[in-house]
Design an enzyme around this catalytic site. Structure first.
Site, PDB file in Angstrom:
ATOM      1  N   CYS A  61      -0.308   6.112  10.103  1.00 41.91           N
ATOM      2  CA  CYS A  61       0.930   5.479  10.563  1.00 41.91           C
ATOM      3  C   CYS A  61       0.630   4.213  11.357  1.00 41.91           C
ATOM      4  O   CYS A  61      -0.179   4.217  12.283  1.00 41.91           O
ATOM      5  CB  CYS A  61       1.702   6.469  11.431  1.00 41.91           C
ATOM      6  N   GLU A 115       0.830  -1.196   0.000  1.00 43.30           N
ATOM      7  CA  GLU A 115       0.000   0.000   0.000  1.00 43.30           C
ATOM      8  C   GLU A 115       0.867   1.250   0.000  1.00 43.30           C
ATOM      9  O   GLU A 115       1.992   1.235   0.486  1.00 43.30           O
ATOM     10  CB  GLU A 115      -0.912   0.020   1.234  1.00 43.30           C
TER      11      GLU A 115
END
Length: 372
Positions: A363, A112
């Site tokens: 994150c 990704e």
């Protein structure tokens, strides 16, 4: 705090042996591309012509390079511009300002990458590995394990695609040009050192050899592979080093960042200060704020003492939720007190904007899952 089981990690362990993707023009500098096109029976100027399409116009499909003869396009598609990333899904959130792309690689691996638009800039977050071998327990990617390293071109192609998304005007309220790249996606960038450094060189090389980004707008994250940090300092690059510290003491960091069992906090910080001294670049200290784990006032004070009078900036990251995680983000009052104590010690500190949470693009959330 409940102690976690120590997870041994071998940072030198090779990725699973897998067939690397076919060669691609982004694997080579301009001179290398010129050699390749002559081997294909084409004139040397074709290398610059194709590079202008790919890096300058963000065209990844040879069939759209209509100023090339049809036979040349077919040859290039097979030998220099093979499909490296097949889109599986693209999601958007934050009112269209954040896009996450899920890719299938030639061997079925999934990775990704994320595009984030701001009023004054466009940033892409790139993956450098399929999975990650660092085994940090609060990170979805780390829990998935390592599949393999990405090739230079697989890394660069993520940036070229997402730069094209930005150029199309699809990112609401942002400039149309990619301006920053962060190696904070899937994987430990410095564990794929040679290909990541080669990818950086493509990103910063002037068009048509590369994307023409500023070195100072490239950030490379690491959990603290000390020899690789020192090696990066010796390169003729001035990229920003982001150190994923997450704890100021060895007892806790051994648990949160298992590679700390190999290189302790003092060793990692020493390498970071050497990097700052060699490059003149401020080191970004990444610190995920985890409720009742690493957010105590005494840890803020210890971190402040370690970083005081150093060329460093602390980037506090509110812990992002991941499936099955036992942890939560620190409450806002705790976070504010942590910031206050660091600033009182003279340490520059900010709290990261939590972009992409709705689409698991923040994150620590990248897990390359095909499910909804």
């Amino acid at each position: 705090m409940t102690s976690l089981p120590l997870t041994p990690v071998n940072p030198d362990a090779p990725a699973r042996r897998a067939a690397m993707p076919p060669r691609h023009l982004a694997d080579f500098d301009l001179a290398g591309r010129q050699t390749l096109v002559t081997e294909l029976g084409e004139p040397r100027f074709r290398a610059r012509q194709v590079s202008t399409h790919y890096f300058g116009r963000l065209v990844r499909d040879p069939e759209q390079m209509t100023d090339l003869p049809a036979a040349t396009r077919e040859k290039l598609a097979d030998q220099l511009l093979p499909t490296l990333l097949t889109p599986v899904r693209e999601l958007a959130c934050d009112d269209g300002a954040t896009h996450k792309a899920l890719w299938r690689l030639h061997d079925g691996s999934l990775v990704e990458s994320v595009l984030m638009g701001y009023p004054d800039r466009v940033t892409v977050c790139l993956s450098s590995q399929a999975g990650c071998g660092m085994a940090c327990p609060f990170c979805a990617t780390g829990q998935a394990g390592l599949t393999r390293n990405l090739s230079t071109a697989e890394i660069v192609d993520q940036a070229v695609y997402l730069a094209g998304v930005a150029a199309s005007g699809a990112v609401a309220g942002s400039p149309p040009r990619l301006s920053r790249v962060v190696f904070m996606g899937m994987g430990e960038p410095l564990a794929n050192y040679n290909r990541v450094v080669a990818a950086i060189r493509r990103l910063v090389a002037p068009s048509p050899e590369g994307l023409g980004l500023s070195q100072r707008h490239i950030t490379v994250s690491t959990v603290g592979l000390v020899p690789a940090i020192r090696r990066l300092a010796s390169e003729d690059l001035s990229v920003t080093l982001a150190l994923s510290l997450h704890a100021p003491d060895d007892e806790l960091r051994d648990e949160l960042v298992p590679v700390n069992q190999r290189w302790k906090v003092s060793e990692v910080l020493e390498a970071a200060w050497e990097y700052a001294a060699r490059t003149g670049r401020r080191v970004s200290i990444e610190y995920a704020m985890i409720k009742d784990v690493n957010d105590q006032p005494w840890r803020a004070d210890l971190l402040g003492r370690l970083l005081a009078d150093r060329l460093a900036h602390v980037n506090l990251i509110p812990l992002n939720p991941t499936p099955g995680s036992r942890w939560d983000a620190s409450p806002k009052p705790v976070e504010r007190e942590f910031v206050r104590r660091l600033r009182a010690a003279g340490v520059s500190t900010t709290v990261r904007d939590t972009r992409g949470r709705e689409i698991d693009g923040a994150c620590g959330q990248l897990a390359a899952a095909e499910g909804p």
